[in-house]
Scaffold this motif. Structure first.
Motif, PDB file in Angstrom:
ATOM      1  N   LYS A   1      -3.382   5.478  -3.139  1.00  0.00           N
ATOM      2  CA  LYS A   1      -2.860   4.851  -4.306  1.00  0.00           C
ATOM      3  C   LYS A   1      -3.578   3.538  -4.469  1.00  0.00           C
ATOM      4  N   VAL A   2      -3.973   3.027  -3.286  1.00  0.00           N
ATOM      5  CA  VAL A   2      -5.028   1.625  -3.335  1.00  0.00           C
ATOM      6  C   VAL A   2      -6.029   2.135  -2.301  1.00  0.00           C
ATOM      7  N   TYR A   3      -7.087   1.425  -2.687  1.00  0.00           N
ATOM      8  CA  TYR A   3      -8.303   1.614  -1.888  1.00  0.00           C
ATOM      9  C   TYR A   3      -8.677   0.218  -1.271  1.00  0.00           C
ATOM     10  N   ILE A   4      -8.580  -0.088  -0.052  1.00  0.00           N
ATOM     11  CA  ILE A   4      -9.201  -1.312   0.777  1.00  0.00           C
ATOM     12  C   ILE A   4      -9.917  -0.857   1.795  1.00  0.00           C
ATOM     13  N   ILE A   5     -10.771  -1.805   2.328  1.00  0.00           N
ATOM     14  CA  ILE A   5     -11.601  -1.379   3.581  1.00  0.00           C
ATOM     15  C   ILE A   5     -11.501  -2.599   4.752  1.00  0.00           C
ATOM     16  N   PRO A   6     -11.944  -2.230   5.794  1.00  0.00           N
ATOM     17  CA  PRO A   6     -11.739  -3.449   6.701  1.00  0.00           C
ATOM     18  C   PRO A   6     -13.056  -4.184   7.103  1.00  0.00           C
ATOM     19  N   CYS A   7     -12.758  -5.453   7.911  1.00  0.00           N
ATOM     20  CA  CYS A   7     -13.983  -6.085   8.393  1.00  0.00           C
ATOM     21  C   CYS A   7     -13.575  -6.711   9.682  1.00  0.00           C
TER      22      CYS A   7
ATOM     23  N   ASP B   1      -0.159  -7.778 -13.090  1.00  0.00           N
ATOM     24  CA  ASP B   1       0.461  -6.652 -12.886  1.00  0.00           C
ATOM     25  C   ASP B   1       0.022  -5.502 -12.088  1.00  0.00           C
ATOM     26  N   ASP B   2      -1.322  -5.383 -12.046  1.00  0.00           N
ATOM     27  CA  ASP B   2      -2.027  -4.282 -11.256  1.00  0.00           C
ATOM     28  C   ASP B   2      -2.114  -4.822  -9.628  1.00  0.00           C
ATOM     29  N   VAL B   3      -2.409  -6.132  -9.712  1.00  0.00           N
ATOM     30  CA  VAL B   3      -2.387  -6.816  -8.284  1.00  0.00           C
ATOM     31  C   VAL B   3      -1.116  -6.806  -7.564  1.00  0.00           C
ATOM     32  N   ASN B   4       0.008  -7.014  -8.423  1.00  0.00           N
ATOM     33  CA  ASN B   4       1.511  -6.801  -7.934  1.00  0.00           C
ATOM     34  C   ASN B   4       1.655  -5.277  -7.291  1.00  0.00           C
ATOM     35  N   THR B   5       1.326  -4.475  -8.261  1.00  0.00           N
ATOM     36  CA  THR B   5       1.576  -3.034  -7.879  1.00  0.00           C
ATOM     37  C   THR B   5       0.811  -2.909  -6.643  1.00  0.00           C
ATOM     38  N   SER B   6      -0.506  -3.226  -6.390  1.00  0.00           N
ATOM     39  CA  SER B   6      -1.249  -2.986  -5.197  1.00  0.00           C
ATOM     40  C   SER B   6      -0.390  -3.608  -3.699  1.00  0.00           C
ATOM     41  N   TRP B   7      -0.026  -4.825  -4.087  1.00  0.00           N
ATOM     42  CA  TRP B   7       0.736  -5.657  -3.201  1.00  0.00           C
ATOM     43  C   TRP B   7       2.062  -4.743  -2.882  1.00  0.00           C
TER      44      TRP B   7
END
Length: 505
Positions: free
Chosen positions: A428-434, A454-460
Motif C-alpha cells: 500500500k505504501v513504498y518506503i526504503i531504508p538507510c 490526506d495522502d500523508v495521513n493515509t500513509s501514516w
C-alpha cells in the motif's frame, strides 16, 4: 500508421494517461508480480503482420500495468521524486515528434539556442553566480545532461584531462601514464552510488571520506589530500553533495571550496534532488560557497516538475569540457562554428535529445511562483509527517530535511526491519531504508506532485497499522503508566496491564 491513425491513437493515449494519473491512488503502489511474469503474457516472437493500435492499448493495461511500480502515486515515498507534470509530458511529446539529434548548432539551431536560453533562465532562477551562465562574458555556461551520474562523470573526465595538461606543462618529463596512474578523487561516505561509479568509469579511485553528522567538512578533505600527496598520489577532483541520498544532508561547500581552491582541485557539486529548493530564497543559504566551485548540477527531473531526463550542469570554464570531449570529423563541421556551442563537445554521447522543450514548457506554464509553491507545499507535507511520527511514542525521528523524514521504531534495528518488511509486503505504501549513525532508519519522502495532507495521513495510518502488530499501543501505555509510578517512587507488585485495565474502567 498514417497521420489519421496517429491522431486517434495519440488522443486515446492522452486520455489513458490522464485517467491513469487521476485514478492512481486506487492501485497498489508496488506490483504483485514475480520475475519473468511478462514472458507468460506476451508472444515468444514479434508479430508477422501489423496489429491494430486499439489492441496494443488494451495490452498496456492487461500486461504492462500489473508490473509497474507507480512512482507518481501519492503513496510512493521511496528514493526521491521523479518529476511529472502535464506541461512536461506535452514537451516530451513535441520533442519526440520533432525527433532531431542536436549534436551541433547546424543540426538543429533551435535545439541548441533554446537550451542556451533555458540554462540562463534556470541558473538565474536558483541564483547561480553569473560566471556559470551562458550569458556571461566569460567561458562559463550550462548544458543539459541526461542525469546527475553523467554530470559527475563529465566533470571528472574534464578534471582528469585538465590536470594531465597542467602537470605536463610544468613537468615535461612526465608522461600521461605517469600522471593518470596516480590520480585520486574524493567524496563523502554519504555520496550517491553514481559518484563511485564515475570513478570506476574514469579509472580514478573515488575515496570516500568520513562525515561529521553526514556532512563532509573542509578539514577532513585537507587531511586526506595531505596524506595522499605524501604517498605520491595526485588528487584532482572532489564531489560535494547538497542533499545526500540517505538523509538529505548538505556538505559544507564553503569549507570544501576553500580547500579545493588552495590545492587546485576541481570541485563538482551534486545537488540532484535538493537543488530544486534553491528556487526559494529561504533555502539558498545551503549553497553558500557555490562561487568557489568549478561545476554544479541538479535535476529538475526530480523535484521541479520536468519529466526525466533533464539534468542541467553548469561549468565556470566550458573550454575544459571541449578539450576533453572534442573529436571532429568533416561531416560534423559547419560554417557557424564558434558562434554558438556545439553541445556534442560538452557531453559523452554525440547525439542529444531536444530536452529543453519540456523545461521551457514547465517554466512558462507554472512560472516561478508555481514552482516555488510546489516546493514549499511538499516541504510542509514532510513537516506534517514528522509531527505524526513525533506524536507516537513508539517512534523516533532521526533526521528531517526538505521533503525527507528519516524515522524508526525505538529499540533494536530488527523491529524497524520487521516493520519495513510488513509495509512492503502489504504493497500500500513504498518506503526504503538507510543507515544513520549506525542505526537502521526508514526514509519517507514526499514524491508525487499530487500528494495531499490526506495522502500523508493515509500513509501514516498504514505504517501505524503495521506497527501495531509489532508493538501494540497498549504496551506503550502500560510502560508509560509504570514509568510514571516509578518516577513518583510508588512501588507496585501489580501487573502493569492490570493498572491499564483499571484506568480503562
Amino acid at each position: 500508421m498514417d497521420s489519421q491513425d496517429f491522431r486517434e491513437f495519440g488522443k486515446a493515449m492522452v486520455d489513458y494517461i490522464a485517467d491513469y494519473l487521476d485514478t492512481i491512488r486506487e492501485r497498489n503502489v508496488i506490483p504483485s508480480v514475480e520475475p519473468g511474469y511478462l514472458q507468460e503474457l506476451l508472444p515468444k516472437e514479434a508479430p508477422a503482420q501489423g496489429e491494430n493500435w486499439k489492441d496494443v492499448l488494451l495490452d498496456v493495461e492487461r500486461a504492462i500495468m500489473p508490473g509497474v511500480t507507480h512512482w507518481h502515486s501519492p503513496y510512493f515515498n521511496a528514493y526521491y521524486p521523479t518529476a511529472n507534470s502535464y506541461p512536461g509530458i506535452v514537451g516530451e511529446m513535441l520533442s519526440a515528434g520533432i525527433g532531431c539529434i542536436g549534436f551541433s548548432w547546424m543540426s538543429s539551431p533551435a535545439c541548441t539556442e533554446l537550451e542556451v536560453i533555458m540554462m540562463n533562465w534556470l541558473g538565474k532562477l536558483i541564483d547561480l553566480p553569473e560566471v556559470f551562465l551562458n550569458c556571461s562574458d566569460g567561458p562559463g555556461g550550462g548544458v543539459i545532461q541526461g542525469s546527475a551520474s553523467e554530470a559527475t562523470l563529465v566533470g571528472l573526465l574534464s578534471a582528469k584531462e585538465k590536470i594531465v595538461k597542467d602537470l605536463r606543462k610544468s613537468n615535461p618529463d612526465l608522461t600521461e601514464a605517469d600522471i593518470k596512474g596516480k590520480l585520486v578523487a574524493y567524496t563523502s561516505d554519504q555520496a550517491n552510488s553514481s559518484v563511485e561509479k564515475a570513478g570506476l568509469l574514469a579509472s580514478v579511485p573515488m575515496i570516500h571520506l568520513p562525515t561529521d553528522n553526514c556532512i563532509l567538512r573542509g578539514e577532513t578533505l585537507r587531511e586526506a589530500i595531505r596524506r595522499d600527496r605524501e604517498a605520491g598520489l595526485i588528487p584532482c577532483y572532489v564531489v560535494a553533495t547538497l542533499g545526500t541520498t540517505g538523509t538529505c544532508a548538505f556538505d559544507n561547500l564553503e569549507e570544501l571550496g576553500l580547500v579545493c581552491n588552495e590545492e587546485n582541485l576541481w570541485l563538482h557539486v551534486d545537488a540532484a534532488y535538493a537543488g530544486s529548493a534553491f528556487v526559494c530564497p529561504e533555502y539558498r543559504h545551503l549553497m553558500k560557497g557555490i562561487e568557489l566551485c568549478d561545476s554544479f548540477n541538479f535535476n529538475p527531473h526530480k523535484w521541479m516538475l520536468v519529466n526525466f531526463d533533464c539534468s542541467p550542469m553548469w561549468v565556470k570554464n566550458s573550454q575544459y569540457l571541449v578539450e576533453a570531449f572534442n573529436v571532429d570529423r568533416i561531416y560534423l563541421k559547419h560554417q557557424h562554428e564558434g558562434h554558438a556551442p556545439d553541445y556534442r563537445h560538452w557531453q559523452i554521447p554525440l547525439g542529444r535529445r531536444f530536452r529543453s522543450l519540456k523545461l521551457w514548457f514547465v517554466l512558462r506554464i507554472y512560472g516561478i511562483e508555481g514552482i516555488q509553491k510546489h516546493i514549499r507545499t511538499q516541504i510542509d507535507l514532510a513537516k506534517h509527517f514528522e509531527q505524526l511520527v513525533c506524536s507516537d511514542r513508539r517512534f523516533e525521528v532521526a533526521t528531517s530535511s526538505m521533503g525527507l523524514v528519516c524515522f524508526r521504531l525505538k529499540g533494536e534495528d530488527n523491529l524497524t526491519q520487521i516493520l519495513l518488511d510488513k509495509i512492503t509486503a502489504n504493497k500500500k505504501v513504498y518506503i526504503i531504508p538507510c543507515h544513520y549513525q549506525g542505526k537502521l532508519v526508514l526514509r519517507f519522502v514526499i514524491c508525487a506532485r499530487t500528494t495531499t495532507v490526506d495522502d500523508v495521513n493515509t500513509s501514516w495510518s498504514e505504517i501505524v497499522f503495521q506497527a501495531n502488530e509489532i508493538i501494540p499501543r497498549s504496551q506503550i501505555i502500560v510502560e508509560a503508566e509504570k514509568s510514571k509510578l516509578d518516577t513518583l517512587g510508588i512501588a507496585t507488585s501489580r501487573d502493569p496491564s492490570n493498572i491499564l485495565m483499571e484506568k480503562s474502567k
